[in-house]
Design a protein around this motif. Structure first.
Motif, mmCIF file in Angstrom:
data_model
loop_
_atom_site.group_PDB
_atom_site.id
_atom_site.type_symbol
_atom_site.label_atom_id
_atom_site.label_comp_id
_atom_site.label_asym_id
_atom_site.label_seq_id
_atom_site.Cartn_x
_atom_site.Cartn_y
_atom_site.Cartn_z
ATOM 1 N N ARG A 132 63.240 33.873 57.801
ATOM 2 C CA ARG A 132 62.398 34.878 57.157
ATOM 3 C C ARG A 132 61.561 34.296 56.025
ATOM 4 N N ALA A 162 58.413 32.870 57.448
ATOM 5 C CA ALA A 162 57.572 33.962 57.942
ATOM 6 C C ALA A 162 56.891 34.703 56.795
ATOM 7 N N GLY A 177 62.683 30.659 63.129
ATOM 8 C CA GLY A 177 62.726 32.106 62.948
ATOM 9 C C GLY A 177 63.197 32.556 61.592
ATOM 10 N N GLU A 205 59.744 41.859 51.560
ATOM 11 C CA GLU A 205 58.484 42.006 52.304
ATOM 12 C C GLU A 205 57.738 43.261 51.861
ATOM 13 N N GLU A 255 54.133 32.624 55.350
ATOM 14 C CA GLU A 255 52.975 32.654 56.240
ATOM 15 C C GLU A 255 52.181 33.942 56.084
ATOM 16 N N ALA A 256 52.859 35.047 55.888
ATOM 17 C CA ALA A 256 52.196 36.352 55.891
ATOM 18 C C ALA A 256 51.701 36.797 54.527
#
Length: 286
Positions: free
Chosen positions: A197, A200, A195, A151, A203-204
């Protein structure tokens, strides 16, 4: 529709076969690719030195002999950090369409890797990475459970396209991903827990893409078909069909699974064509 395989290993000349593994030549692989409906394949590099799994130079030779069938990615050996830019620019000029598969066994925030990521973004070379659960555990770039360094990397290098691959990456599609090294390096199974990662991060961060090769990605998608199909549809513009085959005896099941789900009407034509062909053409110019 013919597919483009974004992850293949082969060599220009025959190498001795062992009990555990053998690598086919580019010429030997052609009929196998045809049988599987693969029109073109992108060769992965193990580095700048000769390797049983192919190097920059051997990949370039195979592509020069059969440019209609193959394209190639380059890789760097972990030396001479001051020449990273020069080396990557040279390989791009020689025809490399990306970097892969990057598997230096260092944390993702290692200075050498960070320089590769910075230059890759400037040169427009997407980075396919193989992930390892920890330093000293096999091969691959290293991140912790939950992928915090990935990330951080996605955020710090927004111009660079990162293509995720291998078990520790795809295990994180589920919210109950293992945290021990052995578990993280295993193929996922069973229903996907909300949930995760990987969803997520998809998506981000629009610079995260996915390599759907081998059983690591295959299990991530097929372990929970309803979830897998929804994931394929939602991120169909950032996923690449790929195999990770190294010889003519290898076949991974995801390709036929995608064909069957499309034939059944459970995978849309847009998603199927993007994943199997169009994304590779758009992103890598194939």
């Amino acid at each position: 529709m013919k597919k483009i395989d974004l992850h293949l290993h082969c060599v220009p000349e025959p190498v001795p076969r062992t009990d555990t593994m053998f690598v086919s030549t580019g010429a030997e692989m052609v009929p196998h690719l045809e049988e599987l409906g693969i029109e073109k394949a992108v060769l992965m590099s193990a580095g700048e030195q000769a390797s049983p799994l192919g190097s920059n130079e051997s990949n370039r030779r195979i592509c020069a002999e059969n440019p209609g069938r193959y394209a190639w990615m380059c890789n760097l050996d972990p030396a001479e950090p001051e020449t990273i830019r020069q080396r990557l620019a040279r390989y791009k000029e020689q025809g490399a369409v990306g970097i892969g598969e990057l598997m230096i066994n260092r944390p993702l925030d290692d200075p050498f890797l960070r320089e590769i990521f910075a230059v890759a973004g400037e040169l427009g070379l997407p980075v396919t990475f193989h992930m390892s659960p920890q330093v000293g555990f096999g091969y691959g770039v290293v991140d912790d459970p939950g992928l915090p360094l990935l990330e951080q990397t996605l955020r710090e290098f927004p111009q660079t396209l990162f293509v995720g691959h291998s078990q520790p990456f795809w295990a994180e599609i589920s919210g109950d991903a293992p945290t021990d090294p052995e578990g993280r390096n295993a193929w996922g199974k069973g229903p996907v827990t909300p949930g995760g990662r990987v969803p997520a991060l998809f998506e981000a961060y629009p610079n995260l893409y996915g390599d759907l090769s081998a059983n690591s990605a295959g299990c991530a998608i097929m372990r929970d078909p309803d979830f897998g199909l929804a994931f394929l549809e939602k991120y169909s513009d950032r996923l690449f069909f790929a195999t990770d085959m190294a010889n003519t005896e290898m076949v991974f099941p995801l390709g036929a699974w995608l064909d069957d789900r499309y034939a059944e009407g459970r995978l849309s034509r847009t998603a199927y064509e993007n994943i199997c062909r169009e994304n590779a053409r758009r992103i890598y110019g194939l």
